[in-house]
Design an enzyme around this catalytic site. Structure first.
Site, short mmCIF file in Angstrom:
data_model
loop_
_atom_site.label_atom_id
_atom_site.label_comp_id
_atom_site.label_asym_id
_atom_site.label_seq_id
_atom_site.Cartn_x
_atom_site.Cartn_y
_atom_site.Cartn_z
N SER A 141 0.81 -1.13 0.02
CA SER A 141 -0.18 0.12 -0.15
C SER A 141 0.95 1.17 -0.02
CB SER A 141 -0.83 -0.01 1.24
OG SER A 141 -1.89 1.12 1.33
N TYR A 155 -5.25 8.16 -6.19
CA TYR A 155 -4.14 7.07 -5.45
C TYR A 155 -4.56 6.91 -4.32
CZ TYR A 155 0.37 5.19 -4.57
OH TYR A 155 1.30 4.49 -3.81
N LYS A 159 -5.61 3.09 -2.75
CA LYS A 159 -4.63 2.39 -1.71
C LYS A 159 -5.73 2.08 -0.41
CE LYS A 159 -0.81 1.94 -3.55
NZ LYS A 159 -0.20 0.51 -3.82
#
Length: 286
Positions: A141, A155, A159
């Site tokens: 991650s 993003y 994650k």
């Protein structure tokens, strides 16, 4: 502890042609372990490993969005090496833009690689792990998977999804001899912030000048990041070999400082909303 001690372990690593993934594959080979390494260019991957003994390497070009292709890669791994012990979902790329600036196609592309690609790997690897009641899944991650920042919305969304998926999976397989670890690096001195690995807004919208400044600052950052990818890869190897890592394994003093600071702030937020939170209970029900 699920890492084998009597024979070379077999790893499956995605996103292996550059950065952290490449360094991890190099260290796995140097240990004498077997590794299937997937990337968009097997030729580039093998060339980047010049100087390493690649006799225990299976380099594959795999579209992680294609479930059948991923399944075939897992099958090829077991046919080549006879087993599968550690899976590392590392594939992904960065993206900087305001939420409003992210197109539908850009959002779907990110989730296809970062979430659904990892999910395809999990679905393909878990039957083998369940059958032998051992195995280790390491999902890479980011500190941005724990703490979101302006401009990192796409993003972070991907994650954060990996974090939730991994936490649920860990509980599901805890009684099956399968370990799950989420690795959350801070800034590593890799190509991650260079154009080859970083997408930006294709159309800039007025009002997000602060995002433009933040993007420019990050594009100027390569070569100055605190984190060492060699040490980060060694830490991931140690996670697998020791079998003693927590579910959340932060990497980097920057990641640790950001996460612990955010944890304190989150506790303060919860406390600030406590009085209102308890007003929604049905009276008399404990």
């Amino acid at each position: 502890m699920t890492y084998p001690t009597t024979h070379p372990a077999t790893w499956f690593v995605t996103g292996a042609s550059r950065g952290l993934g490449l360094e991890l594959v190099r260290q796995i080979l140097d240990r004498g372990d077997n590794v299937t390494a997937t990337s968009r260019s097997a030729e580039r991957l093998v060339a980047a490993l010049d100087g390493s003994d690649t006799s225990r390497l299976l380099a594959l070009e795999v579209d992680l969005r294609d479930e059948q292709a991923v399944s075939a890669a897992i099958t090829a791994t077991i046919e080549r090496f006879g087993d599968l012990d550690v899976v590392v979902n590392n594939a992904g790329y960065g993206f900087l833009a305001a939420v409003e600036e992210v197109t539908d196609a850009q959002a779907r592309d990110m989730f296809d690689v970062q979430l659904f690609g990892a999910w395809n790997v999990l679905r393909s690897a878990l039957p083998t792990f369940r059958a032998k009641r051992s195995g280790h899944i390491i999902n890479v991650s980011s500190i941005v998977g724990l703490v979101a920042f302006p401009g990192w919305g796409l993003y972070a969304a991907g994650k954060f999804a990996i974090e939730g998926l991994s936490a649920s999976l860990a509980g599901e397989v805890a009684g099956l001899g399968i370990d799950v670890t989420i690795v959350e690096p801070g800034y590593l001195r890799t190509d991650f912030l260079k154009p080859v690995s970083l997408g930006v807004a294709s159309t800039e919208i007025e009002g997000y000048e602060a995002i433009r400044e933040m993007t420019a600052a990050h594009q100027a950052m390569p070569g100055t990041q605190l984190g060492d990818p060699v040490r980060a890869a060694a830490a991931i190897v140690d996670v697998a070999v020791s079998g003693a890592a927590p579910l959340h394994q932060l990497l980097g003093s920057d990641s640790y400082a950001i996460a612990t600071g955010a944890l304190k702030g989150l506790a303060e937020e919860f406390e600030a909303g406590h009085a209102r939170a308890i007003t929604t209970d049905i009276p008399g029900v404990n």
